[in-house]
Design an enzyme around this catalytic site. Structure first.
Site, mmCIF file in Angstrom:
data_model
loop_
_atom_site.group_PDB
_atom_site.id
_atom_site.type_symbol
_atom_site.label_atom_id
_atom_site.label_comp_id
_atom_site.label_asym_id
_atom_site.label_seq_id
_atom_site.Cartn_x
_atom_site.Cartn_y
_atom_site.Cartn_z
ATOM 1 N N ASN A 15 12.027 -11.423 35.724
ATOM 2 C CA ASN A 15 13.087 -11.259 36.725
ATOM 3 C C ASN A 15 14.210 -12.217 36.350
ATOM 4 O OD1 ASN A 15 14.729 -11.184 38.947
ATOM 5 N ND2 ASN A 15 13.217 -12.020 40.384
ATOM 6 N N LYS A 17 16.996 -12.545 37.723
ATOM 7 C CA LYS A 17 17.772 -12.992 38.890
ATOM 8 C C LYS A 17 19.279 -12.866 38.568
ATOM 9 C CE LYS A 17 13.852 -15.719 40.242
ATOM 10 N NZ LYS A 17 13.299 -16.844 41.006
ATOM 11 N N HIS A 102 11.997 -9.593 47.380
ATOM 12 C CA HIS A 102 11.895 -10.927 46.785
ATOM 13 C C HIS A 102 12.274 -11.971 47.831
ATOM 14 C CE1 HIS A 102 12.551 -14.383 44.228
ATOM 15 N NE2 HIS A 102 11.851 -13.756 43.294
ATOM 16 N N GLU A 104 13.978 -14.512 47.668
ATOM 17 C CA GLU A 104 15.395 -14.911 47.652
ATOM 18 C C GLU A 104 16.251 -13.903 48.407
ATOM 19 O OE1 GLU A 104 15.561 -15.442 43.413
ATOM 20 O OE2 GLU A 104 14.304 -17.228 43.618
ATOM 21 N N GLU A 172 4.174 -14.195 45.379
ATOM 22 C CA GLU A 172 5.035 -15.292 44.944
ATOM 23 C C GLU A 172 5.137 -16.318 46.077
ATOM 24 O OE1 GLU A 172 7.720 -13.885 41.491
ATOM 25 O OE2 GLU A 172 8.839 -13.674 43.342
ATOM 26 N N GLY A 178 10.622 -21.555 41.027
ATOM 27 C CA GLY A 178 11.653 -22.414 40.460
ATOM 28 C C GLY A 178 11.411 -23.903 40.627
ATOM 29 N N SER A 217 6.848 -20.189 38.951
ATOM 30 C CA SER A 217 6.672 -21.213 37.921
ATOM 31 C C SER A 217 5.616 -20.854 36.881
ATOM 32 C CB SER A 217 6.368 -22.577 38.564
ATOM 33 O OG SER A 217 7.470 -23.014 39.337
ATOM 34 N N GLY A 238 10.287 -15.735 36.392
ATOM 35 C CA GLY A 238 11.716 -15.984 36.569
ATOM 36 C C GLY A 238 12.290 -16.732 35.384
#
Ligand code: 13P
Length: 255
Positions: A15, A17, A102, A104, A172, A178, A217, A238
């Site tokens: 991903n 992003k 997601h 985010e 996730e 991250g 991560s 990610g």
């Protein structure tokens, strides 16, 4: 522990992003070129670039084992929704899948489970695989609510007509995204087992074939341990998917 699904081919999806300009297609091409050397046990490999690169990445991937996914779609097929893209447009651009829900998007755009389910249903309407993301916040984990949260998110985010062919679930944990932090392997295994049982409850025995990815991560140095866990059928990656070498090392760990 749930029986491991017998013939689930794992999936490693990157991903990107909100990262990636035209020059980033070189990284995708490097991944594409390395796939034939990975052998028969290689996982499926997907890159989910920003929408601006979908068509170009589909061209890079054409004729190879690399597949392409989008990062979001609108529930409607078309209409007056400035700035949005529909599942049909994602399909038309050459993608075979789309990430929905997601964390985010849930955080930045206030997306709730109901809209995530509508987006997943839109993906199915367009003939795409929906990669539905779920996961607890740090506060929910500390409060001992992780399993309740993922069960609730699953129940509310997954269209009832989902199949093993058109649904992928990505677990996730929000606090692992991250941050360089990951849950203990036993905790990942416990959540994935819970997801599998919930999926079977909602969709029946066919849910044993639904791929459940771990995300948060995932790096070259922890991928092998995470990917070997029961009911972990791949990874949603990610930051480490932006560099071809790191992403390929994770892919190799899944093979
Ligand atoms: P990181 O691998 O950068 O933690 O991101 C995980 C993720 O959110 C993938 O969708």
């Amino acid at each position: 522990m749930t029986d491991a699904p017998s013939r689930v081919r794992s999936l490693v999806a990157g991903n990107w992003k909100m990262n990636g300009l035209e020059a980033s297609l070189n990284a995708a091409a490097a991944v594409r070129d390395a796939l034939p050397g990975l052998g028969a046990n290689a996982p499926g490999v997907m890159i989910c670039p920003p929408a601006t690169l979908l068509t170009a990445l589909a061209a890079v991937a054409a004729g190879s084992a690399l597949t392409v996914g989008a990062q979001d779609c609108h529930p409607a097929p078309s209409g007056a929704h400035t700035g949005d893209i529909s599942a049909e447009m994602v399909k038309d651009a050459g993608a075979s899948a789309v990430i929905v829900g997601h964390s985010e998007r849930r955080a930045d755009h206030g997306e709730l489970d109901r809209i995530v389910r509508e987006k997943a249903a839109a993906a199915h309407r367009a003939g795409l695989t929906a990669i539905v993301c779920i996961g607890e916040t740090k506060g929910e984990r500390l409060a001992g609510l992780t399993l309740d949260v993922v069960r609730r998110q699953l129940r509310a985010s997954i269209p009832s007509a989902s199949t093993a062919a058109n649904l992928v679930v990505a677990y996730e944990p929000v606090w692992a995204i991250g941050t360089g932090l990951t849950p203990k392997p036993a905790d990942v295994a416990e959540v994935h087992e819970t997801i599998r049982k919930s999926l079977i409850g909602h969709l029946g025995e066919a849910a044993r074939g639904v791929r459940i990815l771990y995300g948060g991560s995932v790096k070259p140095d922890n991928a092998r341990e995470l990917l070997a866990l029961p009911d972990v059928n791949g990874a949603l990656v990610g930051g480490a998917s932006l560099k071809a070498d790191d992403f390929l090392a994770i892919i190799a760990a899944a093979a």
